[in-house]
Write an enzyme that holds these catalytic residues in place. Structure first.
Site, PDB file in Angstrom:
ATOM      1  N   GLU A  82      -4.959 -33.479  -3.509  1.00 13.08           N
ATOM      2  CA  GLU A  82      -5.223 -34.534  -4.485  1.00 13.08           C
ATOM      3  C   GLU A  82      -4.310 -35.742  -4.275  1.00 13.08           C
ATOM      4  O   GLU A  82      -3.179 -35.598  -3.820  1.00 13.08           O
ATOM      5  CB  GLU A  82      -4.970 -34.005  -5.899  1.00 13.08           C
ATOM      6  N   CYS A 102       0.428 -41.572  -5.835  1.00  9.70           N
ATOM      7  CA  CYS A 102       1.122 -40.279  -5.843  1.00  9.70           C
ATOM      8  C   CYS A 102       0.440 -39.403  -4.795  1.00  9.70           C
ATOM      9  O   CYS A 102      -0.756 -39.112  -4.898  1.00  9.70           O
ATOM     10  CB  CYS A 102       0.997 -39.669  -7.244  1.00  9.70           C
ATOM     11  N   CYS A 121       1.344 -24.789  -2.655  1.00 12.98           N
ATOM     12  CA  CYS A 121       2.805 -24.867  -2.720  1.00 12.98           C
ATOM     13  C   CYS A 121       3.357 -23.453  -2.799  1.00 12.98           C
ATOM     14  O   CYS A 121       2.770 -22.593  -3.440  1.00 12.98           O
ATOM     15  CB  CYS A 121       3.235 -25.654  -3.955  1.00 12.98           C
ATOM     16  N   CYS A 142       6.625 -22.298  -9.141  1.00  4.91           N
ATOM     17  CA  CYS A 142       7.046 -22.647 -10.500  1.00  4.91           C
ATOM     18  C   CYS A 142       5.887 -22.244 -11.431  1.00  4.91           C
ATOM     19  O   CYS A 142       4.759 -22.709 -11.243  1.00  4.91           O
ATOM     20  CB  CYS A 142       7.338 -24.143 -10.622  1.00  4.91           C
ATOM     21  N   CYS A 151       3.354 -24.762 -13.141  1.00 13.93           N
ATOM     22  CA  CYS A 151       2.687 -25.763 -12.316  1.00 13.93           C
ATOM     23  C   CYS A 151       1.380 -25.206 -11.744  1.00 13.93           C
ATOM     24  O   CYS A 151       1.361 -24.117 -11.164  1.00 13.93           O
ATOM     25  CB  CYS A 151       3.631 -26.186 -11.191  1.00 13.93           C
ATOM     26  N   CYS A 190      -1.203 -32.193 -11.481  1.00 16.27           N
ATOM     27  CA  CYS A 190      -1.386 -31.901 -10.074  1.00 16.27           C
ATOM     28  C   CYS A 190      -1.886 -30.473  -9.899  1.00 16.27           C
ATOM     29  O   CYS A 190      -1.435 -29.555 -10.557  1.00 16.27           O
ATOM     30  CB  CYS A 190      -0.115 -32.213  -9.302  1.00 16.27           C
TER      31      CYS A 190
HETATM   32  N1  SAH Z   1       7.370 -30.113  -5.564  1.00 14.27           N
HETATM   33  C1  SAH Z   1       7.868 -31.385  -5.994  1.00 14.27           C
HETATM   34  C2  SAH Z   1       6.809 -32.450  -6.212  1.00 14.27           C
HETATM   35  C3  SAH Z   1       5.517 -32.048  -6.851  1.00 14.27           C
HETATM   36  S1  SAH Z   1       5.516 -31.621  -8.564  1.00 14.27           S
HETATM   37  C4  SAH Z   1       8.712 -31.214  -7.210  1.00 14.27           C
HETATM   38  O1  SAH Z   1       8.791 -30.105  -7.735  1.00 14.27           O
HETATM   39  O2  SAH Z   1       9.343 -32.176  -7.641  1.00 14.27           O
HETATM   40  C5  SAH Z   1       5.777 -33.160  -9.416  1.00 14.27           C
HETATM   41  C6  SAH Z   1       6.431 -33.002 -10.788  1.00 14.27           C
HETATM   42  O3  SAH Z   1       5.486 -32.475 -11.734  1.00 14.27           O
HETATM   43  C7  SAH Z   1       7.606 -32.049 -10.796  1.00 14.27           C
HETATM   44  O4  SAH Z   1       8.649 -32.571 -11.572  1.00 14.27           O
HETATM   45  C8  SAH Z   1       7.012 -30.821 -11.440  1.00 14.27           C
HETATM   46  O5  SAH Z   1       7.999 -29.979 -11.970  1.00 14.27           O
HETATM   47  C9  SAH Z   1       6.123 -31.443 -12.480  1.00 14.27           C
HETATM   48  N2  SAH Z   1       5.122 -30.551 -13.023  1.00 14.27           N
HETATM   49  C10 SAH Z   1       4.425 -29.586 -12.407  1.00 14.27           C
HETATM   50  N3  SAH Z   1       3.600 -28.957 -13.243  1.00 14.27           N
HETATM   51  C11 SAH Z   1       3.769 -29.549 -14.444  1.00 14.27           C
HETATM   52  C12 SAH Z   1       3.206 -29.340 -15.723  1.00 14.27           C
HETATM   53  N4  SAH Z   1       2.301 -28.398 -15.946  1.00 14.27           N
HETATM   54  N5  SAH Z   1       3.625 -30.130 -16.718  1.00 14.27           N
HETATM   55  C13 SAH Z   1       4.540 -31.095 -16.516  1.00 14.27           C
HETATM   56  N6  SAH Z   1       5.110 -31.341 -15.341  1.00 14.27           N
HETATM   57  C14 SAH Z   1       4.740 -30.565 -14.317  1.00 14.27           C
END
Ligand code: SAH
Length: 375
Positions: A103, A116, A123, A127, A130, A343
């Site tokens: 995306e 972005c 990934c 986490c 996410c 994302c």
């Molecule tokens: N892997 C990298 C970049 C991609 S995620 C990173 O972790 O920074 C981009 C941002 O979106 C990160 O800060 C991540 O923690 C956040 N993110 C992911 N899922 C999310 C969610 N469900 N709600 C809010 N932020 C989220």
């Protein structure tokens, strides 16, 4: 040495045959073979500085364009496209040549336009909150696949200049260091986007931050902190077990010192998990020590995570607590509420063959721009 898929940055074979934005200048020169040298200049300028589709670089003879188009196909095919915020936000789901999907989001603001981009299909960081992490790792993207996301967004932006790029889409940029860095250099050197306008967001891969420090181009660094103690961070951001907070903050401090850039910390506010005043106070201690900026993101709901985002009141109380401690803090602008903007979500909805009609109830969730966005 790690053998985890997607967490090492060992050079890997290109995921697919080279695509249009893969070759560097020298490789492109070789592809041009016996053409006069100025053709390379015209091609390079057309592809990058001007950012035109190959077909539109009409200073090149038509047969040369046709031959290049065959040798260097584009990497991305649009599988879905959604608009929100009265056209100010566009999100694409791209199908890659081997069928993987990623995306990209383009966001227009009064003073800038930000893309972005994704750096991996899927990934491996896992986490739990996410959507991309929930789906797991598929493969690394190549330089051309990352750069093309920016170029395609530029085409769509029409007359508006795409001024900023954030590496904040699907995947962990520093777990795909070589391609991420290759893309940063190409965007900086060939497209002409300044280091101040490029931001890498990381979950906290310490060796990657150290490599970035050595690489010597002061791009913005955003660290997805989400917890300010190891017990909670181990749970929310599992890579913390390998690179705990003291090591991470050390690497951050070094990056800040050498790059002279202000760091930013991202913090997704999760109801009852990391939104207490004691969390704010711990975060204030860390952010204060590094003079970092904090971006609060109300958690976007995802199908695989049961806990919800903090209430609006809680988000503001948390923000006020940080501000009272002297921390520069913003609540992140939330874009694309009416599309699947978190994302990984658009992709998750298209796990079945594409293209499919892509409509989803209006429970979509925000996407994030780079640091420093006011609500
Ligand atoms: N892997 C990298 C970049 C991609 S995620 C990173 O972790 O920074 C981009 C941002 O979106 C990160 O800060 C991540 O923690 C956040 N993110 C992911 N899922 C999310 C969610 N469900 N709600 C809010 N932020 C989220």
């Amino acid at each position: 040495m790690s053998t985890d898929r997607g967490t090492n940055d060992a050079p890997e074979a290109a995921p697919t045959a080279p695509t249009r934005y893969d070759p560097d200048r020298e490789a492109l020169g070789s592809l041009l073979g016996g053409e006069p040298a100025f053709r390379l200049e015209q091609l390079w300028e057309g592809l990058y500085r001007q950012g035109r589709p190959l077909e539109d670089i009409t200073v090149l003879p038509a047969d040369l364009r046709a031959h290049l188009a065959d040798d260097l196909p584009t990497a991305l095919e649009s599988a879905a496209e959604q608009r929100a915020d009265d056209g100010a936000t566009t999100k694409w789901l791209w199908r890659l040549r081997d069928g993987a999907a990623v995306e990209t989001v383009l966001m227009h603001y009064p003073d800038r336009s930000t893309v972005c981009v994704s750096t991996q299909a899927g990934c491996a960081m896992a986490c739990g909150f996410c959507a991309t992490g929930q789906a797991g790792f598929e493969r690394q993207l190549g330089v051309g696949e990352i750069v093309e996301q920016v170029i395609r967004a530029r085409w769509a932006a029409g007359g508006r200049r795409v001024s900023n790029v954030v590496f904040m889409g699907m995947g962990e940029p520093l777990a795909n260091f070589d391609a991420t860095w290759g893309a940063v250099r190409r965007l900086h050197d060939a497209v002409g986007i300044g280091a101040r306008h490029l931001t890498i967001s990381t979950v906290g891969i310490v060796p990657g931050i150290r490599r970035l420090t050595e690489a010597g181009l002061p791009v913005g660094l955003a660290v997805s902190l989400h917890a300010a103690d190891d017990v909670l961070r181990d749970e929310l951001v599992p890579i913390n077990r390998r690179y705990p907070l003291t090591e991470l903050l050390d690497a951050c401090e070094e990056y800040r010192r050498r790059s002279r850039r202000r760091l930013s910390f991202e913090w997704a506010l999760i109801d009852g998990v990391n939104d207490r005043f004691e969390d704010a106070d711990r975060l204030a201690g860390i952010a204060g020590g590094l003079a970092a900026h904090v971006n609060l993101i109300p958690l976007n709901p995802t199908p695989g995570y049961a806990v919800v985002g903090s209430s609006r009141n809680r988000v503001h109380a948390f923000r006020n607590r940080l501000a009272a401690a002297g921390v520069a803090v913003t609540i992140r602008d939330t874009r694309g509420r009416d599309i699947d903007a978190a994302c990984g979500q658009l992709r998750a909805d298209h796990a079945v063959p594409l293209p499919a009609p892509f409509r989803r109830p209006a429970t979509g969730t925000p996407v994030s721009d780079g640091p420093g966005i006011e609500d």
